[in-house]
Design a protein around this motif. Sequence first.
Motif, mmCIF file in Angstrom:
data_model
loop_
_atom_site.group_PDB
_atom_site.id
_atom_site.type_symbol
_atom_site.label_atom_id
_atom_site.label_comp_id
_atom_site.label_asym_id
_atom_site.label_seq_id
_atom_site.Cartn_x
_atom_site.Cartn_y
_atom_site.Cartn_z
ATOM 1 N N THR A 116 0.760 -1.359 -0.105
ATOM 2 C CA THR A 116 -0.138 0.105 -0.009
ATOM 3 C C THR A 116 0.989 1.148 0.112
ATOM 4 O O THR A 116 0.599 2.228 -0.610
ATOM 5 C CB THR A 116 -1.035 -0.108 1.331
ATOM 6 O OG1 THR A 116 -1.801 -1.300 1.179
ATOM 7 C CG2 THR A 116 -1.759 1.395 1.170
ATOM 8 N N GLY A 117 1.878 1.284 0.899
ATOM 9 C CA GLY A 117 2.907 2.463 0.855
ATOM 10 C C GLY A 117 3.547 2.609 -0.443
ATOM 11 O O GLY A 117 3.829 3.540 -0.939
ATOM 12 N N TYR A 118 3.959 1.369 -1.049
ATOM 13 C CA TYR A 118 4.764 1.553 -2.329
ATOM 14 C C TYR A 118 3.959 2.005 -3.292
ATOM 15 O O TYR A 118 4.524 2.840 -4.188
ATOM 16 C CB TYR A 118 5.412 0.083 -2.725
ATOM 17 C CG TYR A 118 6.143 0.061 -3.704
ATOM 18 C CD1 TYR A 118 5.728 -0.369 -5.034
ATOM 19 C CD2 TYR A 118 7.493 0.701 -3.944
ATOM 20 C CE1 TYR A 118 6.594 -0.656 -6.244
ATOM 21 C CE2 TYR A 118 8.049 0.804 -5.073
ATOM 22 C CZ TYR A 118 7.534 0.046 -6.106
ATOM 23 O OH TYR A 118 8.360 -0.153 -7.262
ATOM 24 N N VAL A 119 2.746 1.366 -3.349
ATOM 25 C CA VAL A 119 1.848 1.974 -4.380
ATOM 26 C C VAL A 119 1.464 3.263 -4.347
ATOM 27 O O VAL A 119 1.313 3.991 -5.338
ATOM 28 C CB VAL A 119 0.548 1.045 -4.551
ATOM 29 C CG1 VAL A 119 -0.604 1.677 -5.540
ATOM 30 C CG2 VAL A 119 0.647 -0.352 -4.920
ATOM 31 N N SER A 120 1.309 3.721 -3.005
ATOM 32 C CA SER A 120 0.953 5.211 -2.963
ATOM 33 C C SER A 120 2.039 6.255 -3.288
ATOM 34 O O SER A 120 1.982 6.955 -3.882
ATOM 35 C CB SER A 120 0.685 5.375 -1.243
ATOM 36 O OG SER A 120 0.520 6.738 -0.784
ATOM 37 N N LEU A 121 3.257 5.556 -2.956
ATOM 38 C CA LEU A 121 4.521 6.293 -3.425
ATOM 39 C C LEU A 121 4.476 6.364 -4.900
ATOM 40 O O LEU A 121 4.740 7.635 -5.584
ATOM 41 C CB LEU A 121 5.880 5.749 -3.054
ATOM 42 C CG LEU A 121 7.131 6.450 -3.470
ATOM 43 C CD1 LEU A 121 7.142 7.827 -2.916
ATOM 44 C CD2 LEU A 121 8.338 5.466 -2.990
ATOM 45 N N GLN A 133 4.331 9.873 -7.219
ATOM 46 C CA GLN A 133 5.418 10.261 -8.361
ATOM 47 C C GLN A 133 4.830 10.062 -9.750
ATOM 48 O O GLN A 133 5.231 11.158 -10.572
ATOM 49 C CB GLN A 133 6.623 9.138 -8.118
ATOM 50 C CG GLN A 133 7.611 8.995 -7.207
ATOM 51 C CD GLN A 133 8.382 7.834 -7.037
ATOM 52 O OE1 GLN A 133 8.405 6.666 -7.747
ATOM 53 N NE2 GLN A 133 9.498 8.322 -6.694
ATOM 54 N N ARG A 134 3.737 9.450 -9.887
ATOM 55 C CA ARG A 134 3.098 9.231 -11.114
ATOM 56 C C ARG A 134 2.317 10.619 -11.352
ATOM 57 O O ARG A 134 2.397 11.391 -12.377
ATOM 58 C CB ARG A 134 2.225 8.210 -11.280
ATOM 59 C CG ARG A 134 1.619 8.200 -12.867
ATOM 60 C CD ARG A 134 0.540 6.883 -12.822
ATOM 61 N NE ARG A 134 1.344 5.829 -12.834
ATOM 62 C CZ ARG A 134 1.401 4.852 -11.780
ATOM 63 N NH1 ARG A 134 0.516 4.997 -10.803
ATOM 64 N NH2 ARG A 134 1.937 3.864 -11.717
ATOM 65 N N GLU A 161 2.662 13.700 -13.767
ATOM 66 C CA GLU A 161 1.735 14.141 -14.683
ATOM 67 C C GLU A 161 1.365 15.805 -14.320
ATOM 68 O O GLU A 161 1.154 16.629 -15.400
ATOM 69 C CB GLU A 161 0.103 13.576 -14.472
ATOM 70 C CG GLU A 161 0.315 12.297 -14.700
ATOM 71 C CD GLU A 161 -0.920 11.463 -14.193
ATOM 72 O OE1 GLU A 161 -0.969 10.315 -14.528
ATOM 73 O OE2 GLU A 161 -1.813 11.820 -13.532
ATOM 74 N N VAL A 162 1.721 16.132 -13.133
ATOM 75 C CA VAL A 162 1.429 17.758 -12.980
ATOM 76 C C VAL A 162 2.499 18.564 -13.499
ATOM 77 O O VAL A 162 2.437 19.361 -14.144
ATOM 78 C CB VAL A 162 1.459 17.963 -11.448
ATOM 79 C CG1 VAL A 162 1.555 19.179 -11.034
ATOM 80 C CG2 VAL A 162 0.129 17.165 -10.726
ATOM 81 N N MET A 217 8.116 17.171 -4.618
ATOM 82 C CA MET A 217 8.318 15.733 -4.014
ATOM 83 C C MET A 217 8.629 15.920 -2.354
ATOM 84 O O MET A 217 8.723 14.827 -1.649
ATOM 85 C CB MET A 217 9.735 15.016 -4.506
ATOM 86 C CG MET A 217 9.475 14.454 -5.832
ATOM 87 S SD MET A 217 8.192 13.157 -5.980
ATOM 88 C CE MET A 217 8.919 11.938 -4.928
ATOM 89 N N GLU A 218 8.467 16.986 -1.847
ATOM 90 C CA GLU A 218 8.695 17.160 -0.380
ATOM 91 C C GLU A 218 7.458 16.630 0.432
ATOM 92 O O GLU A 218 7.793 15.940 1.346
ATOM 93 C CB GLU A 218 8.875 18.823 -0.017
ATOM 94 C CG GLU A 218 9.975 19.248 -0.583
ATOM 95 C CD GLU A 218 9.747 20.697 -0.147
ATOM 96 O OE1 GLU A 218 8.993 21.435 0.391
ATOM 97 O OE2 GLU A 218 10.948 21.592 -0.654
ATOM 98 N N GLN A 219 6.206 16.785 0.127
ATOM 99 C CA GLN A 219 5.077 16.252 0.797
ATOM 100 C C GLN A 219 4.851 14.946 0.569
ATOM 101 O O GLN A 219 4.769 14.027 1.424
ATOM 102 C CB GLN A 219 3.790 16.939 0.166
ATOM 103 C CG GLN A 219 2.675 16.481 1.076
ATOM 104 C CD GLN A 219 2.704 16.671 2.552
ATOM 105 O OE1 GLN A 219 3.094 17.762 2.882
ATOM 106 N NE2 GLN A 219 2.405 15.810 3.466
#
Length: 933
Positions: free
Chosen positions: A38-43, A47-48, A52-53, A344-346
């Motif tokens: 869950t954490g990895y997918v969240s990361l 990043q994705r 995109e942003v 990437m800070e948050q």
Amino acid sequence: MRGKGPQSKVGELPGKVSLRSVLVIPFVLQIFVAVGLTGYVSLLNGQRAVNEVASQLRREVTDRIRERLADHSDIPHLINQINAAAVRSGDLKTQDRSSEQYLWQQIQYLDDFTWIYFGDAASGSFIGITQTPEDHLQVVVNDSSTHFLGHYYSLDAQGSRLNLDRVSQTVYDARSRPWYRGAARKEAAMWSDIYPAIGVPQLILSAVLPVYDPAGNLLGVTGVDFSLDDIGQFLESLEIGRSGQAFIMDSSGRLVATSTGEKPYRVIADEQLQRIAATDSAHPLTQETAEFIAQSVDLNNLADHTQLDFKFEGRRQFVQVANFADQRGIEWLVVVVVPEADFMEQIAANTRTTILLCVGALAIATAVGILTSQRITQPILQLSEVSQTMAERARNRQGSSDLDLQVQTRGIREIEALVQSFTQMGSQLRHSFGALEKSNEDLEHRVQQRTAALQEAKETADAANRAKSEFLANMSHELRTPLNAIIGFAQLLLRDTTLSSEHRTNLKIVNRSGEHLLALINDVLEMSKIEAGRVMLNEQALDLYGFLSALEDMFRLRAESKGLQLVFERTPEVPQYVRADEGKLRQVLINLLGNALKFTQQGRIVLRVSPGATSEGVSEPADPTRVSLQFEVEDSGSGIPPADLETIFDAFIQSRNIDQSKGGTGLGLAISRQFIQLMGGDIQVKSQLGQGTCFQFCIQVGLAQQPEEQGLPARKVVALLPHQPHYRILVVDDHPDNRRVISSLLRQVGFEVREAVDGEGAIALTTAWSPHFIWMDMRMPVLDGYEATRQIKAMPDPPVIVALTASVFEDKREAVMAAGCDAFVRKPFYEHDIFDKLAEYLGVEYCYEDSPSPAAATLGHNSEMQLTPDLLAQLGPDWVPRLYQAAIQADADVLNQQIRQIPEDYAALAENLKKRVAAFDYDSIVDLAEAQA
């Protein structure tokens, strides 16, 4: 004693995993993996989202910059067009106070532009309005009244002159200025090069437009200047993340503007401005980004909105590169770079929180798992002890009915059910043995059924294999169509007599390689026939010496480009003329030599041919008219590992020692082996790592005294013989390259040619134009060639129709002829095929290269053609006098206008006249025109 025995046996099972571990470890792992994933997918999602942003931000900023640049590039040329109309109407003149008011009114609404001006063609005088760095307006006049010295007048709020601010000390003739001369030379709107402003530390870009009267005479040049500082200020106003930036550079890599506030120039001696390259920028991120783009991107083939990333000072940077160009000369690159750290800070903080949650979840899961395992495993261990006792008594043929099952189930229903099951186990075992015997009988029956199913699957696989072979055959049509363009254009270029010897040699190699590729495509079809068991040898008389020489020429350039020595060795006993399948032998040798070149970095490659040797398992031919030929291809490359030698000839298998970046499908050696076996031989390989590889094979060939068909080479057609009808030829093909090949070939020799892209167009042109001959492609959208041929042949007095098709099947020939075509030509075709069919059906007579005629000299498209009075006379009675008058007056503009009126069929004549005008050779044009008169 009763409880001791079972317990001791449990302890006699070393290396086994305890039930407690089985329960606790998976439970803990599940929790840990679930939280971790869950954490990895969240990361990853974070990043994705960042990507995109960042991508949207870069694209949005780039679009805003391009919109601003578009405004800067369009408005000046629009103003020039308005001022050009004013010049032609007389509202804008150099020596006119009302013209000063006209330009002053324009610049009131154009804050971003520094100059609006006009230079007169007759006198070289100049008038212009400029904005000073202090935002004051000045009018500048250079004319005869000022002795062509620039007079700078300040203007009041109504645009009237106030004071004479200064007088330039240099005579200024607008016609000598680069902006004027560039616009007059191009004869169209254009941008000047970026240049330093005079007296002001800034870079200027000028939009200029030549102004002509209705008769085509140059009246002057209008222009609008703007400062690149305005673009830089706009870039500085953009918000690009927290620390992102944008900059613009031209096609040479020099800075145009940047959002960092850095000037795109440096001041050198005498306060001169020198432009700087983006890679020399004082801003580190700008410099690194420019160097990365220069090393990583081919600017000539740059796709619009190209997004890249690289690391700068250990941090990832998102980069977008976009083109900005107009049709008047601007070719700039817009670069936007945004650091990943801005986003990437948050996400990093969330990642740390996720890790802490994983650790906490692991601790809780471990504690819960231990407690749960104790509750479950204790009664199960007791049950295990009892079951071992039952098993021991069963081995000793002792009853177990007196065994007392004292197990504390702790209220767990499943364990209680398990205890009850043990009491029924004995009786069930007896029934199980009987059921097992019956199952064996059922298994045999199922094996028989499965065998029948496998046979059916085999038949299905065979059908699929046949379908695959049919698919390969159909794909040949798609391969032969572009190959037709390759061979066709190579033949067209070989017709150009101005080509150098080296270029002609290279073109011949391209043409020959295309023919080899065609042979390979045909061989792929042969491979599909091999799989279907329907392939046959196609033995014909072959000049083996010429065959080997052509093969050596084909590979020599590739070998020399890699610094390799290519050696072809042939013993004197090898016969020159043999009967063999040339196509299959060529593919085998091309494959082996190509692999040797691909995997050899230094040394040499040798092809040896000798008679009399046989490969392992191949017997000498019993027929005295047939002999064995042995071929060896040896290289000094990297070699093949011994473990791979067993599978090197299997389909889709490549050696593990092969660099996969060199490509390859693993089919070449498999196909080569089957062709060699078909030719009565086999192939072996010997290899040592680091020393090289040698492939050796023998084939059986027949003897021939000489090639059975020694046809004369086709002569090159250069023109139509004179005094023939004007033949109209229609070319119908949905591929523009194929149409262009045959149309260009026919137009070069003098045919009148038109083109159609599908059957409907062919029918319409046939009705309106009545061609004598139609080249018809049979496979087209909208309306194919079959139906179009039927409808055209139904017309009164239909033309000759010859089919052009890439199909290789004989049944297609029958379908084409049934549709009404008069003949059938396969793609890729050769030029003699085209000319021979035209001569056969229309009776056309040609002038060949070895028999020149006046018609050939007149109709040839050689740019060095001889100009004659008769040739000029063909352009009409009114055209030559106008040419003569312009040549007498040495008026290059009028001469070029006359030349532009020459029809496309006389392109060589137009090119010859252009060269004479460019060399100021007016006398020769006058002499030709007088001789014609």
